[in-house]
Design a protein around this motif. Structure first.
Motif, PDB file in Angstrom:
ATOM      1  N   ALA A   1       1.005  -0.723  -0.074  1.00 48.57           N
ATOM      2  CA  ALA A   1       0.246  -0.251  -0.080  1.00 48.57           C
ATOM      3  C   ALA A   1       0.818   0.820   0.611  1.00 48.57           C
ATOM      4  O   ALA A   1       0.502   2.223  -0.861  1.00 48.57           O
ATOM      5  CB  ALA A   1      -0.946  -0.282   1.033  1.00 48.57           C
ATOM      6  N   ASP A   2       1.692   1.276   0.850  1.00 48.01           N
ATOM      7  CA  ASP A   2       3.526   2.543   0.682  1.00 48.01           C
ATOM      8  C   ASP A   2       3.688   2.313  -0.085  1.00 48.01           C
ATOM      9  O   ASP A   2       3.824   3.634  -0.861  1.00 48.01           O
ATOM     10  CB  ASP A   2       4.016   2.225   2.169  1.00 48.01           C
ATOM     11  N   ILE A   3       3.955   1.337  -0.704  1.00 50.82           N
ATOM     12  CA  ILE A   3       4.372   1.452  -2.573  1.00 50.82           C
ATOM     13  C   ILE A   3       3.743   2.204  -3.861  1.00 50.82           C
ATOM     14  O   ILE A   3       4.177   2.782  -4.523  1.00 50.82           O
ATOM     15  CB  ILE A   3       5.350   0.347  -2.411  1.00 50.82           C
ATOM     16  N   GLY A   4       2.165   1.416  -3.440  1.00 48.83           N
ATOM     17  CA  GLY A   4       1.432   1.558  -4.619  1.00 48.83           C
ATOM     18  C   GLY A   4       1.349   3.074  -4.034  1.00 48.83           C
ATOM     19  O   GLY A   4       1.233   3.402  -5.332  1.00 48.83           O
ATOM     20  N   GLY A   5       0.645   3.621  -3.174  1.00 47.31           N
ATOM     21  CA  GLY A   5       0.254   4.682  -2.796  1.00 47.31           C
ATOM     22  C   GLY A   5       1.858   5.916  -3.457  1.00 47.31           C
ATOM     23  O   GLY A   5       1.074   6.275  -4.211  1.00 47.31           O
ATOM     24  N   TYR A   6       2.439   5.436  -3.274  1.00 43.83           N
ATOM     25  CA  TYR A   6       3.877   6.296  -3.870  1.00 43.83           C
ATOM     26  C   TYR A   6       3.805   5.983  -5.561  1.00 43.83           C
ATOM     27  O   TYR A   6       4.580   7.481  -6.021  1.00 43.83           O
ATOM     28  CB  TYR A   6       5.159   6.063  -3.374  1.00 43.83           C
ATOM     29  N   ILE A   7       3.613   4.700  -6.210  1.00 39.95           N
ATOM     30  CA  ILE A   7       4.053   4.976  -7.908  1.00 39.95           C
ATOM     31  C   ILE A   7       2.378   5.985  -8.005  1.00 39.95           C
ATOM     32  O   ILE A   7       2.880   6.390  -8.760  1.00 39.95           O
ATOM     33  CB  ILE A   7       3.718   3.786  -7.962  1.00 39.95           C
ATOM     34  N   VAL A   8       1.697   5.531  -7.515  1.00 40.36           N
ATOM     35  CA  VAL A   8       0.238   6.239  -7.999  1.00 40.36           C
ATOM     36  C   VAL A   8       0.513   7.555  -7.612  1.00 40.36           C
ATOM     37  O   VAL A   8      -0.019   8.879  -9.291  1.00 40.36           O
ATOM     38  CB  VAL A   8      -1.076   5.843  -7.687  1.00 40.36           C
ATOM     39  N   LYS A   9       0.699   8.681  -6.985  1.00 45.71           N
ATOM     40  CA  LYS A   9       0.132   9.775  -6.248  1.00 45.71           C
ATOM     41  C   LYS A   9       1.743   9.736  -5.312  1.00 45.71           C
ATOM     42  O   LYS A   9       1.469   9.781  -4.524  1.00 45.71           O
ATOM     43  CB  LYS A   9      -1.257  10.110  -5.652  1.00 45.71           C
ATOM     44  N   PRO A  10       2.439  10.324  -5.412  1.00 41.15           N
ATOM     45  CA  PRO A  10       3.569  11.034  -4.755  1.00 41.15           C
ATOM     46  C   PRO A  10       3.390  12.115  -4.280  1.00 41.15           C
ATOM     47  O   PRO A  10       2.774  12.824  -5.159  1.00 41.15           O
ATOM     48  CB  PRO A  10       5.428  10.647  -5.643  1.00 41.15           C
ATOM     49  N   THR A  11       3.476  12.069  -3.117  1.00 41.61           N
ATOM     50  CA  THR A  11       2.665  13.191  -2.406  1.00 41.61           C
ATOM     51  C   THR A  11       4.412  13.807  -1.541  1.00 41.61           C
ATOM     52  O   THR A  11       4.843  15.099  -0.933  1.00 41.61           O
ATOM     53  CB  THR A  11       2.108  13.715  -1.046  1.00 41.61           C
TER      54      THR A  11
END
Length: 174
Positions: A62-72
């Motif tokens: 979830a952390d890696i995917g969240g970064y790939i989809v929408k890095p903040t």
């Protein structure tokens, strides 16, 4: 890992990763280092249903995917470790056990102390160069306020899920 051969378990795990990623987008920024997020709820649900390995996998992906989809911000592997540890904490307290207010509150307190105040504060101090104690003082009130809110949310979501019947159905379908 025989659970990963089960289509129902694999599908549920994939959905929990997707939900955690999506919930990660819905955050309430308080300052540049303090945000209110709810992405730990699907991690807790996965951990309660399928145990520590899959809970840790969902937390990390979830952390890696969240970064790939929408890095903040910059990618920092420490937050991936936080996600992994979150899955372990929730599974230790909730996996194959009755969902009760006492258990959910214990899981949330452990999550807050170890991940929210411990690891995440450490990662932020490393990333932004302030001392650990300065970040801890900034984050303490937010983390303590979120314990009853997250506990209530998790009770509403986890309590209706019959963990033993779901687990038995998942394992018996092969």
């Amino acid at each position: 890992m025989s659970k990963l051969k089960n289509v129902r378990v694999l599908t549920t795990t994939s959905m929990m990763i997707a939900i955690a990623i999506i919930l990660g987008f819905f955050k309430i920024p308080i300052t540049n280092v303090i945000e209110i997020r709810f992405s730990q709820i699907p991690i807790a649900m996965e951990s309660a249903l399928f145990g520590p390995i899959l809970g840790a996998i969902v937390g990390a992906l979830a952390d890696i995917g969240g970064y790939i989809v929408k890095p903040t911000g910059p990618y920092f592997p420490g937050f991936t470790i936080s996600g992994l540890v979150s899955g372990l904490i929730f599974s230790l307290v909730l996996y194959k056990k009755e969902i009760s207010l006492k258990r959910v509150l214990l899981a949330e307190i452990l999550y807050t102390l170890i991940v929210g105040l411990g690891f995440n504060t450490l990662w932020l101090s490393i990333l932004y160069g302030n001392t650990f104690w300065a970040f801890l003082m900034m984050r303490l009130a937010k983390e303590l306020i979120m314990i009853p809110i997250n506990t209530a949310l998790m009770m509403v979501i986890l309590k209706p899920v019959s963990i033993t019947s779901f687990f038995k159905q998942s394992v018996s379908i092969q």
